[in-house]
Enzyme design. Structure first.
Site, PDB file in Angstrom:
ATOM      1  N   GLU A 240      26.249  -1.036  -1.217  1.00  0.00           N
ATOM      2  CA  GLU A 240      27.315  -0.610  -2.134  1.00  0.00           C
ATOM      3  C   GLU A 240      27.632   0.875  -1.964  1.00  0.00           C
ATOM      4  OE1 GLU A 240      26.269  -1.593  -6.190  1.00  0.00           O
ATOM      5  OE2 GLU A 240      25.498  -3.565  -5.648  1.00  0.00           O
TER       6      GLU A 240
ATOM      7  N   GLU B 204      18.804  -5.400  -9.098  1.00  0.00           N
ATOM      8  CA  GLU B 204      18.161  -4.273  -9.807  1.00  0.00           C
ATOM      9  C   GLU B 204      16.863  -4.655 -10.521  1.00  0.00           C
ATOM     10  OE1 GLU B 204      21.377  -2.436 -11.994  1.00  0.00           O
ATOM     11  OE2 GLU B 204      22.405  -1.897 -10.134  1.00  0.00           O
TER      12      GLU B 204
END
Ligand SMILES: *[C@@H]1O[C@H](CO)[C@@H](O)[C@H](O)[C@H]1NC(C)=O
Ligand SMILES: *[C@@H]1O[C@H](CO)[C@@H](O)[C@H](O)[C@H]1NC(C)=O
Ligand SMILES: *[C@@H]1O[C@H](CO)[C@@H](O)[C@H](O)[C@H]1NC(C)=O
Ligand SMILES: *[C@@H]1O[C@H](CO)[C@@H](O)[C@H](O)[C@H]1NC(C)=O
Ligand SMILES: *[C@@H]1O[C@H](CO)[C@@H](O)[C@H](O)[C@H]1NC(C)=O
Length: 600
Positions: free
Chosen positions: A478, A371
Site C-alpha cells: 500500500e 493488521e
C-alpha cells in the site's frame, strides 16, 4: 549436445509461431549444455549472497563478524576495553572475556530501560547510517534496541532484535540523519533485570549517491539475467546461422509494480485508460472489505467488487484480494462491533466462506487478517488462534492465492515495536506453523505508508533483510508518501529501495488520480495530467521494462545478452534467405542456466 525433450514441450506450449515454409524448433537445455558449447562461464546468482546473509541471522555461539570494519565506531570490538564508550544512565558497564577469549561489553545493574553504554557519533545531514551489532541477554529472551539520542534529547530507535540468553543475535537497523549533529548511540531493553551484552558494533555512513549505487548494483543482480541463444539451420546438422538478426520484444515485465484502485474506476473511461495503460497489478482499496460488502447484517452486496473484477480481468490486471478480515475493532461493519463471541464466530464464518469462495481462482493473493500485529479484535473475542484458523479456512476455500499478513510501520517507522520485523517474523511463524497450515503459500505484506520526512532507507533495508530471512516473498502492498515538498523524491527513493531488494517480489501503491479521491498521494490531477509523483511512477514503469532490442548473432549463430526478467517474444531471421521464426520465452532469475536453441 544434450537436448531435453521435456523442456521443449514446456516452451512450445508457450505459443510458438512458425512461418510457413520452414520449421522452427525451440529447445532448452541446462547449464552443462552451455558449458559444452564453451561459450562463457556460468554466472553466480545473487541468491547465493542472499542465502549467505541468511546464515548470519541465526543466534550464534560466537558473535558474527564486524561489518564495515565498524564504520565510524571507535573500538567496535572492545579489544581496547571500554575505550571510546561511556556509561549511559545509572547502570554499570564492564568488558568481559569469553572462554574463547573474545571480549565483549556488558551493561549491568540497570534501573531504567536505556541504562547501558554509549558512544558519541557525528551525524551528517543527508547521510544514511547502516547499523549492526551482535547482542545477547543474560537471562531469557528480551527485545534489545539500538537508540540514537539526538542533540535535542530525542530518542530515535534505530532497530531492534529479540535477543536470547546463551547465543548472539544480529541487531540490524539504521538512521537517516535529518541534521548534522552529535548523537549518542546506546542500547535499550525494557526488562532491567537482564544484562545487555554487545559485541562488534558498526555504524557505516553512506551518501545518497553511494546508497543509490548500491541499489543499481543490486538491481543488476536481482532483476536481470543473462540469456543465451544459439540459432542453427534445421537441415544442416547444427550449423550456426552466422549473423542471424535477432529482435527481442518484451511482452510483459516480470516485476509486479501496481496500483490500488477504487469504485470510481467504474464510472470514468479516463480513469480506466489511465489505469490500464500503466498497471498490470492492483488491489481494491476498500471494495472487498467486510464493511463494504455487508453493511447490514445478512445483506451482502458484491456489485461494486464484481464490476471492478470484471474491468480488471478484461484488461489482464491481476488482483491482490484485500481483505478477508481486519483485526482493528474500529473497521468492523458497525453491526459486527457489538456481537457476542458466539454470534461473531458465526458471522465471521459466513463472511470468510462468502468472500473467499466468491473470488476463488480469480486472485493472486489474499490479505487474510489485516493488521494482526497491531490489533486483536478476533483474538480477543474468539481466542488466541483465531487468525491462524482463518488462514486455514481461506486456504481450504481457495488454495491458489498467496496468503498474506499485511502490516504498517514494519519498514517505514523504526519506533513502532509492535510491528518490528522481528515481531513480524514471529507472528508469521506462529500462523504458518499452526497445525495444518504448513503447506499454505505464505506472503509478507508490508504496507509502506510513509510520512513527510526523509524516509529512513537504512532502516527500511535492514527490515527487509530481516523479513527476507524467512524465505517468504515480500510485497509492499500500500505504498504512499504523505504530501510535502519532497513527496515525489521520497516516493522514488522508497520504490527504488524496494525494487532493489532481493526479498521483494512486488509493489502496489495506494495512490491514483485526484479524480478518484487519491489526494494524499495523487499521481494525476483532475484532468489526468501527471503530478511530480506521477512522473516518478511513469519513469520507473519505463525503466523497469525492456525496450525492443535488435542485435546480430556472431559467426557461429550465438547471441547473448542481459535482460530484465519478464516475458518476451523473439524473432530470428536468416540474413541470407530472410526466413524467420518467432517464439516466446521467459526470463527469470534462473535464466542464466538456459540456452535457447533455434533451428531455422
Ligand atoms: C525480566 O527478566 C527476568 C529474568 O529473565 C524474568 O524472570 C522476568 O519475568 C522478566 N520480566 C518481564 C516483565 O518480562
Ligand atoms: C527527523 O525529524 C523529525 C521531525 O523533526 C523527527 O521527529 C525525527 O525524529 C528526526 N529523525 C532523526 C533520525 O533524527
Ligand atoms: C489479455 O491477454 C490475452 C492473452 O495473453 C490477450 O490475448 C489479450 O489481448 C489481452 N487483453 C488485453 C486487453 O490486453
Ligand atoms: C492455539 O494453538 C496452539 C498451537 O497449536 C495450541 O498449543 C494452543 O493450545 C491453542 N490455543 C487454544 C486456546 O486453543
Ligand atoms: C532479404 O531482405 C533484404 C532486405 O529486405 C533484401 O535486400 C534481400 O534481397 C532479401 N534476400 C532474399 C533472399 O530474399
Amino acid at each position: 549436445m544434450l537436448f531435453l525433450g521435456f523442456s521443449r514441450t514446456a516452451l512450445l506450449a508457450g505459443g510458438v509461431r512458425s512461418s510457413p515454409g520452414f520449421n522452427m524448433f525451440l529447445f532448452l537445455s541446462l547449464a552443462f549444455a552451455l558449458l559444452s558449447l564453451g561459450s562463457g562461464q556460468i554466472k553466480q546468482t545473487v541468491f547465493d549472497d542472499y542465502y549467505d546473509s541468511l546464515a548470519t541471522t541465526q543466534c550464534l555461539a560466537e558473535p558474527g563478524s564486524l561489518m564495515h570494519g565498524g564504520g565510524v565506531i571507535i573500538n567496535p570490538e572492545f579489544t581496547h576495553g571500554t575505550s571510546g564508550w561511556t556509561v549511559f544512565g545509572q547502570g554499570a558497564t564492564e568488558v568481559r572475556i569469553s572462554h574463547t577469549n573474545n571480549r565483549f561489553m556488558v551493561a549491568c545493574d540497570r534501573k531504567r530501560p536505556s541504562d547501558s553504554f554509549s558512544q558519541k557519533v557525528q551525524l551528517e545531514k543527508g547521510m544514511f547510517y547502516a547499523f549492526s551489532t551482535w547482542v545477547q541477554v543474560s537471562r531469557g529472551s528480551e527485545t534489545v534496541s539500538v537508540v540514537f539520542r539526538t542533540r535535542d534529547d530525542e530518542f530515535v530507535r534505530g532497530g531492534s532484535v529479540m535477543a536470547e540468553q546463551g547465543c548472539w543475535s544480529l541487531l540490524k537497523g539504521g538512521i537517516a540523519a535529518n541534521s548534522s549533529s552529535i548523537a549518542d548511540v546506546l542500547f535499550e531493553s525494557k526488562n532491567t533485570s537482564t544484562e545487555i551484552w554487545v559485541d562488534n558494533v558498526a555504524l557505516q555512513p553512506f551518501s545518497k549517491k553511494q546508497w543509490r549505487n548500491h541499489q543499481e548494483q543490486s538491481i543488476e543482480k536481482v532483476r536481470k539475467s543473462r540469456v543465451n541463444f544459439l540459432i542453427t539451420y534445421a537441415n544442416k546438422r547444427g550449423l550456426g546461422v552466422g549473423g542471424a538478426n535477432v529482435l527481442i520484444k518484451q511482452t510483459k515485465p516480470g516485476f509486479p509494480f501496481g496500483c490500488g484502485m477504487n469504485f470510481h474506476i467504474l464510472e470514468s473511461a479516463d480513469y480506466q485508460n489511465w489505469f490500464a495503460s500503466r498497471f498490470r497489478f492492483t488491489t481494491f482499496t476498500n471494495a472487498m472489505k467486510w464493511y463494504s460488502t455487508e453493511k447490514k447484517r445478512g445483506q451482502e452486496d458484491y456489485t461494486v467488487a464484481d464490476a471492478m473484477l470484471k474491468f480488471t480481468q478484461g484488461n489482464n490486471i491481476s488482483i491482490r484480494g484485500h481483505n478477508v478480515f481486519w483485526d482493528n475493532q474500529k473497521y468492523q461493519p458497525d453491526w459486527v462491533k457489538t456481537l457476542s463471541p458466539d454470534d461473531l464466530r458465526k458471522a465471521a464464518e459466513k463472511r470468510i466462506n462468502s468472500v473467499v469462495s466468491r473470488y476463488a481462482g480469480e486472485l493472486i493473493a489474499w490479505d487474510v487478517m489485516n493488521e494482526n500485529l497491531h490489533f486483536s479484535f478476533f483474538e480477543d473475542n474468539l481466542g488466541e488462534n483465531a487468525s491462524s484458523m482463518y488462514y486455514s479456512t481461506a486456504y481450504k476455500l481457495d488454495p491458489t492465492p498467496r496468503m498474506f499478513l499485511n502490516e504498517y510501520n514494519t519498514i517505514e517507522y523504526s519506533g513502532d515495536e509492535k510491528a518490528s520485523p522481528g515481531n513480524y517474523k514471529k507472528r508469521l511463524q506462529e500462523i504458518f506453523s499452526y497445525p495444518g497450515n504448513e503447506d499454505i503459500p505464505a506472503g509478507i505484506g508490508v504496507q509502506g505508508h510513509f510520512g513527510t520526512g526523509q524516509p529512513n532507507l537504512a532502516y527500511m533495508r535492514s527490515s527487509l533483510d530481516i523479513l527476507a530471512t524467512t524465505g517468504v516473498p515480500i510485497w509492499l502492498t500500500e505504498v504512499s508518501v504523505d504530501p510535502g515538498v519532497n513527496q515525489a523524491e521520497h516516493l522514488e527513493e522508497i520504490l527504488r529501495e524496494a525494487y532493489s531488494h532481493p526479498g521483494v517480489e512486488g509493489i502496489i501503491m495506494f495512490a491514483g488520480p485526484m479524480y478518484a479521491g487519491f489526494n494524499n498521494m495523487a499521481l494525476a490531477d483532475m484532468n489526468f495530467n501527471n503530478t511530480p509523483a506521477g512522473d516518478v511512477v511513469d519513469r520507473l514503469l519505463k525503466e523497469w521494462s525492456s525496450e525492443d532490442l535488435e542485435a546480430r548473432a556472431d559467426d557461429g549463430g550465438f547471441f547473448s545478452t542481459t535482460l530484465l526478467h519478464g516475458e518476451y517474444e523473439v524473432t530470428v531471421t536468416d540474413p541470407i534467405s530472410n526466413s524467420s521464426s518467432t517464439s516466446r520465452f521467459e526470463v527469470t532469475k534462473d535464466s542464466f542456466k538456459i540456452i535457447y536453441h533455434f533451428h531455422i
